[in-house]
Every structure is written in C-alpha cells, then in structure tokens.
Motif scaffolding. Structure first.
Motif, mmCIF file in Angstrom:
data_model
loop_
_atom_site.group_PDB
_atom_site.id
_atom_site.type_symbol
_atom_site.label_atom_id
_atom_site.label_comp_id
_atom_site.label_asym_id
_atom_site.label_seq_id
_atom_site.Cartn_x
_atom_site.Cartn_y
_atom_site.Cartn_z
ATOM 1 N N THR A 1 66.979 20.119 83.526
ATOM 2 C CA THR A 1 65.609 20.572 83.263
ATOM 3 C C THR A 1 64.716 19.387 82.912
ATOM 4 O OG1 THR A 1 66.719 22.449 82.263
ATOM 5 C CG2 THR A 1 64.326 22.348 82.049
ATOM 6 N N VAL A 2 65.268 18.472 82.110
ATOM 7 C CA VAL A 2 64.474 17.295 81.732
ATOM 8 C C VAL A 2 64.027 16.549 82.987
ATOM 9 C CG1 VAL A 2 64.518 15.086 80.548
ATOM 10 C CG2 VAL A 2 65.618 17.057 79.510
ATOM 11 N N VAL A 3 64.960 16.383 83.931
ATOM 12 C CA VAL A 3 64.596 15.667 85.159
ATOM 13 C C VAL A 3 63.562 16.469 85.950
ATOM 14 C CG1 VAL A 3 65.433 14.691 87.307
ATOM 15 C CG2 VAL A 3 66.834 14.546 85.259
ATOM 16 N N ASN A 4 63.787 17.777 86.064
ATOM 17 C CA ASN A 4 62.863 18.591 86.842
ATOM 18 C C ASN A 4 61.446 18.529 86.302
ATOM 19 O OD1 ASN A 4 64.482 19.456 88.883
ATOM 20 N ND2 ASN A 4 65.284 21.211 87.723
ATOM 21 N N PHE B 1 58.781 10.307 82.696
ATOM 22 C CA PHE B 1 58.503 10.245 81.262
ATOM 23 C C PHE B 1 58.333 8.817 80.749
ATOM 24 C CE2 PHE B 1 60.555 14.602 80.394
ATOM 25 C CZ PHE B 1 59.371 15.214 80.759
ATOM 26 N N VAL B 2 58.792 7.857 81.568
ATOM 27 C CA VAL B 2 58.631 6.478 81.091
ATOM 28 C C VAL B 2 57.149 6.141 80.956
ATOM 29 C CG1 VAL B 2 58.701 5.411 83.371
ATOM 30 C CG2 VAL B 2 59.400 4.101 81.382
ATOM 31 N N PHE B 3 56.296 6.810 81.757
ATOM 32 C CA PHE B 3 54.869 6.529 81.664
ATOM 33 C C PHE B 3 54.228 7.267 80.494
ATOM 34 C CE2 PHE B 3 55.921 6.017 86.209
ATOM 35 C CZ PHE B 3 55.751 4.643 86.248
ATOM 36 N N MET C 1 66.473 10.565 81.432
ATOM 37 C CA MET C 1 65.465 10.924 80.445
ATOM 38 C C MET C 1 64.106 10.306 80.717
ATOM 39 S SD MET C 1 67.260 12.884 78.551
ATOM 40 C CE MET C 1 66.321 13.231 77.092
ATOM 41 N N PHE C 2 64.096 9.115 81.304
ATOM 42 C CA PHE C 2 62.816 8.414 81.419
ATOM 43 C C PHE C 2 62.398 8.106 82.847
ATOM 44 C CE2 PHE C 2 64.370 7.326 77.180
ATOM 45 C CZ PHE C 2 63.255 7.621 76.409
#
Lengths: 352, 428
Positions: free
Chosen positions: A202-205, A212-214, A279-280
């Motif tokens: 889900t985090v990736v989706n 998320f790195v941005f 995650m990022f």
C-alpha cells in the motif's frame, strides 16, 4: 480435495517456492555484493580488485565460499558453546527474514478481476500473486522487529566469545543499534503517515503520483544515515572498528561462522536499501513516466543497486566516527530531527 | 687485539632522586594515580593492544587498563623488534654499517644513511663536495615525503579513511621509483655513503624529481581536501592527545611531535648540516599540541620538503659527489689503471675500510620522525668502538602513556598514529 484444502496447499506451495527463491536470490546477491564491494573499492582506491578467478573475477565469490567452508574452525577456550554457535545463525536468519515482507512488484491477479484501479492490491474471485513472501498488514512493524533481533546476534556473539575485544565490540554495537533503531523508526513513520498503512505494498501504491522522497527528503536522509549505522557500515562501523577492536564482535569467529556474520551484514545492506526503495523511492514504479511500468522488478532492483553503490561510496570515502560522538549524533541530532520531521508530517497529513 | 680507550675518571654515582610530594612520578605505568586505583580495589579491564594488532604500526604492545572505554593507564611494551643494530655496528667496518642504518627507520632509510655518514665524516674531519651535499638533501627530502605519506595513509586508515592509504601509496611509489632509478633498490637504498654517495645520479634523475615536485603539491591539496576540513576527521583529531611544549620537551620529543606542540625546533634549522642553510624553508609549528596539529604540521612539512627539493634541483652544482680523500672513498676505476697509489687505496678500502682517529662525536639529523642522532666512539680502528643511536621514535613513544590517559580506546589509535613511530627506530 475440498476447495479450502486446495487453497491451503496452494498457499503452502507458493510460500515455499517464494521462500526458496528469496533465499537463493539473497545468497547470490550477498556473494556478488562482496565482489561488487571489492571492485568498487578498488576503483575508488586506484586498484583493480579481484580479477584472477574467472572472467573479471566473476568466480571470486565462489572461491571465497570454498575457502570459508574449508577453513579450520578454531574457537576460543571457555566460550559459551551454544550461544557461540547460535549467534551467527541468528544473524543470518534475522537478515533474511526481514526480506520476507518486502514487495518487489505489485500484486498480480490471476484468474480474477483486478480490484478497482490499476494499483489496487485486491483480487476478488482470482488468485492474488503477491510479490512478497508474507503479505502482512503490519509489514513495516515486522521489519523493525526483525532487524532489532539482529542486535542479539552481535551481542551474543561478542559475549559468548569470552574475549575482550569482541566484548567491547558487542557492547558498542548494542548501544549503537538500539539508539539508531529509534531514529530509523521515526524516519520510517513519515511515509507510513502519508500512506496511511503499514502494509508495504500500500505504501508503494500511494507513491504512484509522487515518490515520498520528494515529500520526505529529511526522512529519507535520516533513514539512510540510520541505515548505515544499522548495517555497521562506515562511518558508523564502530562495533567492528578494525583499527581499534581488531574485528569487533566477530574477532573470535573463523570459517563459515564468520561467513554467516559477513553474510548477515551484506544481506542487511540489501534489506535496508530495499526498505528505502519501498518507503521513499516508489518501489517498483518506473523512474520516468515514459518507461514501461510492467518492468517493475527491474526498476526495483535498479533502485536498490543504486543505493547499495551509494553505501559503498560512502564507506570508502569517510573516516570513522568515534563511539561517543556516534551516540551523541544519534541521540542529539538524528532523533530530534526525526521527531520534528514526524510532527511536521502529522500536521501536514491532518490538514489534508 | 681490540684496542679499548682508557676509562678516565671515577664516574658519577646514580643518585636516587627523592620523590617529591605532589609531583607525579613519571614511570611506565603512567603515574602514581594508576597504582592508587589498583589499590582501591576498583576493577579495570586490562587489554593487550598488540603486538599483533592492526593499528599499532608494527609490533608495539600497549597494555591498556580500561574503565569502560576510557583509558586509565597505558603501558607501552617495546622490544618486539629488537635487532641489536647498535651492537652489530661494532663488528662491521664503517662503510658496512650503512646497510644496517637503512633498516632502523625503514620508512626513510636515506636519512638514516645521512645521519650515520655525517657522523663518520665528522670523525674523519672531511666534508663532501657541494653536489654530493645537494643530492643528499634531495634524496633525504624525497624520503621524508615518502615517510610522511606512509604516516598519513596509515594514520587515516586507523581512523577509518581507508582510501587515503592507497592515494598516499600512489605518490610514494613515484618516490620509490626515483630511488630505484638512482640506487637499484626501492627501499633499503644505502645510497648515501660515508664520504659521499653510492654514485652520481643518472641523467634522468633531475627530470624525474622535477616532474614529481611539479605534481606533488596538488596531490597534497587532494589529501587535505579529503581530510583537513572533514568534520569527522576534525572530531577524531582536534583536542585529542594534547601535549604542551614543556611536556614535549620533558619527554625529549622531537620532530613533528614536538613542533605540533609549538616548539620550532628543527635540526635542519637549529644546526644545519649538508648545506640545509642554503635553502629557504619554513618550520611549521602547531598551537594546541593535539593530534590535529601534528597532522597539520606533517602535511605542511611535505609541502616544505617539496620546496627544498625544488630549490636544490634548481641550484644543483656540478662537480664530483664524493670526497677526494682517497683513504675514505674508492678511487675512480680509470685511476687504478694508471696509479699504483690508487690501486693500494682501492685494496685497503675494500679489505679493511678506513680508520678514523680515536675520539667520540655526536651528530644529529632531522629524520622524518625527529632528531636522529648518532654517537660514535672510535678507538682508531676500522670499526666503531661503540655506536649509540638516538632514535626519535623512542622518545616520542615515551610520551604516549601521558597523552592517552583519560582518552577513549578509539583515541589511542589516533594518538599512536599521530606520533608516527617506527618500531625499528624504537627498538633498534
């Protein structure tokens, strides 16, 4: 055979196949990471690196493995026999276990209708082929728990050796890993808040529009720094600071016992880089919109490899921090920054 | 029959110096404080750092008493590389001693050769021609750079910056190439001999040295770029292993270890030899006397050495390199064909060596580590009656236990690196 039994059997078979695959891939990755590390360090240090065994030294890991396996095992007198053997096994197990919840591609729906939206993980009516071994809802929590387990192996290894340098190394290590675990956890909570889930898929989706790195540049930096410390890499390789503590907690280990610690270190590298990717860096998402999305695993591996190279680059460039400074850095810099980052993210998420 | 010089006088009895209250006793255990802690029953962890340890630079053994990671006492234990050079000198002719000196401070052998050769020349009362002196200076300064490069590489590696080691090796290799070109040997060159040099330098020497010195300052910039302003490097070195000038002088430190504490003592300036007074160079000194200052001093010394080499190469005079004293240096081959006297000299030097007049003399040179002194006693024979070497590493090492007291284990490594010891020079 009932439908329920069939599905259980299928799940078991799939899990075993995936498990074997993960172990195989991680072992190979470990073997070739050692080669890559030596090649990269050689390039940085104006050397050639291993180039005798096989073309470009490609069979070097094999030779190293044979050497480690055939080496005489010498162990110190007065060791705790059980813990002395348990420690390296635990290290390798913990390192590999953590990988079991990392998705390297999105769920593929076989024989059913894909859930709403191209990025959904649901698959009503069909068989959802998850690209991780254990599709846990609390994947991240599991990873944090398992990586903490790695501390035990280091500490037990140092303690069971009945020797002074390993003991010092183990003491340093347990203090270091516990303090950096905090910073790392806080750094990882940012993406979790943004995604609203602990499930890694889900985090990736949630990153399909923007990685998320941005949104979490600070979180990424904190995580990466903490990850260097977690994997005992320079500039945070205090537990095994070879110039001071000879080889730290594994000074008294030889042969494949040492090999297992070594393996754990490299597999941990792969794991932390995979976590960072998930995650990022948008996991299996293509880095540019015009690139094909069905090459998910390739993009994933590419990102992991880039991060690994970055880790190597750092290792061969910086001097080592001193132990007390390292603890100060962890508690007085990384942790407050992590907390601040977490608070800002919470406010941001709450406002949206 | 060995001739022994007569023993004059009755000698001075060794007096017991009374221990004064409040004055710390300087003994190998660090200070009296350490013993008090043992007596009080406090438990300390004793660990052996060395003789087999990655960063004690050879076979130094340090017995550390630790309270946690903090060093309560440090006792250096030396002698693992004892080779008996000083005794060996007594059974070799003067010229045969040169290869022995190579092996004392094995990172800068030409400077050892130079120190010994100058002492013997002082005994003999000869001085070698300017060309020989200039080439000696060039070779000595090159080896000083080579030695400092090894120091920098290993020091950085001890603190975790592994790549520096290979970078330093790259430049050192060029110096060793030059050494090989002029003497046929890369390390133990024995190039500087009593009465001059092994031979005049080949024609390629000057261009090779020029190419090196043209390049080298930019390489030093590269090292400094990696270390000097690196916050981790600063954290690891600034304010660490402090030694004030009085303490450094008290321990008899010399070289960069002393200059790091702000004492501008350099034998090349204080007591110029081999025409060092012809060259313009600075003696860098530190301010705080910590590991970082000693690092800065040595890095700066590399630049200064480079300047000296440049000047020496530019002003390299012509003429012979060896003294014309036929009793000391072999005559040229062509002369032997024509002159009976030369043949006799050749025979005498080859079989017996030369015989300096009886007497004793001391002379010192600035080695890469500090004041390297030779005390030679001659009884008029062809071998030294006694030779005492003042190895700079020995005195510098004696200050270690005071410097690391109260520091962390990790810092012991940094401090040991910063005093730049060579065990061959400590034990001899």
């Amino acid at each position: 055979m009932s439908a329920a039994a069939t599905s259980v059997l299928l799940a078991v078979v799939v899990a075993v196949v995936k498990g074997v695959l993960i172990i195989f891939v991680l072992m190979t990755a470990f073997a070739y990471l050692t080669l890559a590390e030596r090649k990269v360090s050689a390039r940085i240090q104006l050397r050639y690196g291993p180039n005798r065994v096989g073309p470009f030294g490609f069979l070097q890991p094999l030779a190293d493995g044979v050497k480690l396996f055939t080496k005489e095992v010498t162990a110190p007198e007065g060791r705790d026999r059980f813990l002395y053997l348990l420690a390296p096994a635990l290290a390798a197990c913990a390192a590999m276990l953590a990988f079991s919840v990392i998705p390297i591609n999105q769920t593929i729906c076989i024989g059913g209708t894909h859930g709403a939206g191209p990025l959904s993980a649901s698959c009503p009516g069909g068989y959802p082929l998850h690209w991780d071994l254990a599709h846990l809802n609390i994947g991240l929590l599991f990873i944090l728990a398992i990586t903490s387990l790695g501390v035990y192996s280091i500490f037990l290894g140092g303690w069971a050796s009945n020797s002074k340098y390993p003991l010092l190394g183990a003491l340093r290590s347990s203090a270091q890993l516990i303090s950096y675990e905090m910073a790392v956890s806080f750094a990882l909570l940012g993406p979790v808040l943004l995604a609203g889930s602990l499930n890694l898929e889900t985090v990736v989706n949630q990153q399909h529009s923007l990685w998320f790195v941005f949104l979490q540049p600070m979180g990424f930096l904190l995580y990466f720094t903490g990850a260097l410390a977690e994997t005992n890499r320079l500039p945070f390789d205090l537990p095994e600071a070879e110039a001071e503590l000879v080889a730290g907690y594994h000074t008294e280990y030889t042969g494949m016992h040492f090999g297992l610690f070594f393996m754990a270190e490299y597999i941990n590298m792969v794991t932390v880089c995979s976590i960072a990717t998930v995650m990022f860096l948008g996991g299996w998402m293509a880095p540019f919109f015009f690139l094909p999305t069905w090459l998910g695993p390739i993009w994933f591996v590419g990102k992991v490899v880039l991060l690994l190279l970055l880790m190597m680059w750092v290792r061969w460039t910086f001097p080592r921090l001193r132990y007390d400074r390292l603890m100060q850095f962890g508690w007085k810099v990384l942790l407050p920054l992590g907390l601040a980052n977490l608070m800002l993210t919470s406010v941001f998420v709450a406002l949206h | 029959m060995a001739r022994r010089p007569p023993i004059r006088g009755s000698g001075t009895p060794v007096r017991e110096i009374p221990h004064q209250e409040g004055v710390p006793h300087l003994h190998p255990g660090g200070s009296g404080e350490f013993l008090d802690r043992i007596d009080s029953g406090e438990e300390l962890l004793e660990i052996n750092m060395g003789p087999q340890h990655p960063s004690t630079h050879g076979v130094l053994r340090l017995v550390l008493s630790l309270d946690g990671e903090r060093v309560v006492a440090c006792r250096p234990d030396i002698g693992y590389l004892h080779t008996g050079f000083e005794k060996s000198f007594e059974s070799h002719t003067y010229q045969q001693c040169i290869p022995l000196t190579d092996r004392m401070d094995y990172l800068a052998p030409p400077i050892n050769n130079l120190g010994f050769a100058l002492t013997v020349e002082k005994l003999l009362g000869i001085e070698i021609p300017p060309r020989g002196q200039y080439i000696r200076v060039i070779v000595a300064e090159l080896s000083r750079i080579a030695s400092h490069l090894v120091w920098l590489g290993t020091h950085a590696m001890d603190l975790g910056a592994t790549t520096m080691f290979m970078y330093c090796w790259r430049e050192r290799d060029r110096i060793l190439d030059i050494m090989e070109w002029i003497s046929g040997v890369r390390m133990m060159t024995s190039f500087i001999r009593v009465g001059g040099l092994l031979a005049d330098v080949p024609a390629e020497f000057v261009p090779m040295v020029k190419a090196f010195t043209a390049d080298f300052p930019s390489k030093v910039d590269e090292y400094e770029g990696l270390l000097t302003n690196n916050p981790i490097w600063r954290q690891r070195t600034v304010g660490l292993g402090k030694m004030d000038a009085a303490m450094a002088l008290g321990f008899g430190c010399s070289g960069a270890t002393l200059r790091g504490s702000g004492v501008p003592y350099d034998v090349r300036k204080a007591n110029p030899y081999s025409s060092y007074d012809h060259f313009d160079f600075e003696v860098p000194v530190g301010v705080n006397g910590d590991v970082f200052d000693r690092y800065l001093v040595r890095v700066r010394e590399m630049r200064e050495a480079c300047r000296i080499i440049d000047q020496a190469v530019a002003g390299l005079p012509g003429g012979p390199v060896n003294t014309s004293d036929r009793k000391v240096v072999l005559p040229p081959r062509a002369e032997i064909d024509n002159s009976m006297e030369s043949l006799i000299h050749h025979f005498k030097i080859s079989t017996e060596g030369f015989r300096p007049p009886p007497g004793a003399c001391y002379s010192a040179v600035e080695s890469a580590r500090g004041e390297l002194g030779f005390l030679l006693v001659s009884d008029g024979g062809n071998r030294p009656y006694r030779c005492k070497v003042r190895g700079p590493s020995f005195s510098n090492l004696s200050a270690l236990s005071q410097m690391v007291k109260g520091e962390l284990v990790a810092d012991v490594v940094a401090v040991v690196g910063s005093i730049d010891i060579i065990l061959g020079d400590v034990d001899r």
